[in-house]
Design a protein around this motif. Sequence first.
Motif: not given
Length: 310
Positions: A226-245
């Motif tokens: 998995x890439x960090x970009x894919x991890x970021x998309x999972x986190x956006x879905x779970x924690x909110x679109x405003x979240x980012x890495x």
Amino acid sequence: MEKAMVVGASGGMGYALVMELVSRGIEVVAFARGKEKLDGLFGDKELVKIHTGDAENKDQLIHAAKGSEIIFHALNIPYEEWKHKLSTITGNIILAAEQNNARLAVVDNIYAYGKSGGTFLTEDREKHPHTRKGKLRLEMDRMIKQSSVPALICHFPDFYGPNATNTYIHFTLEQLLKKKKAGFVGPKNVVREFMYTRDGAKAMVDLASLDEAYGQNWNIPAVAPITGNEVEQILKRQLGEEKGLYSISKTMFAVFSLFAGKGMREALEMQYINSEPTILSGEKVDGLLGKRQHTSYEQGIAETVAFLRG
């Protein structure tokens, strides 16, 4: 297997191993230094016997391991202590197994392999560690294999999961629960592996239950690269679109380490793993255990966040 001991039971993988063993009705001795943390993790588990002690003390290990058929070595000491303590602790755990006629199952990382060169890492690959920590892990491997104890060694990628606090993903999630942006160690476009501790524990206990698994090393890959970009998309879905890495490069890591203490400085030499694909082959373990069930990153991250939130 009716009884086992987990050394380092209060850590991320140690916790997962205890819980996996208990789920199978196996009595477990949970060995670690901190009684308060052990009580918090396992105080309500009837099959768990809490045993506080120091792995640098061979007599405490030998006593705690009485009656255990298998000792799971999941102890993770700080990087800065490896040079002076890793061989001593390894020798003590081997001695505890010898004195109690127990087998040994060891949690290991991928450092002894050295650079991957972008290829899948297989168990028959000759180990050429180029870092101090990789050389120390290879020496630990040799100590175990030269002993009289039936042992197996499992190589895992970076962990994440409930109670896995000493991990890069924990660092990222902890930040992201407090702020909108969090650091992700390494380039976000490079494929990596992150092993969910519960999946790793299940595979390891499965192996430890089979006679033919001993005397060998086993690579245990994660569900998928998995890439960090894919991890970021999972986190956006779970924690909110405003979240980012944002990516923490090796240069940034080096600068941070100047102010963050010896532990982070010691981690600097291992940053090659985060900047090139370092992926384990699961062909051997799948050949023995069959196709394993894996937890998706989506579910694993959700369960880890839930644990962090309490």
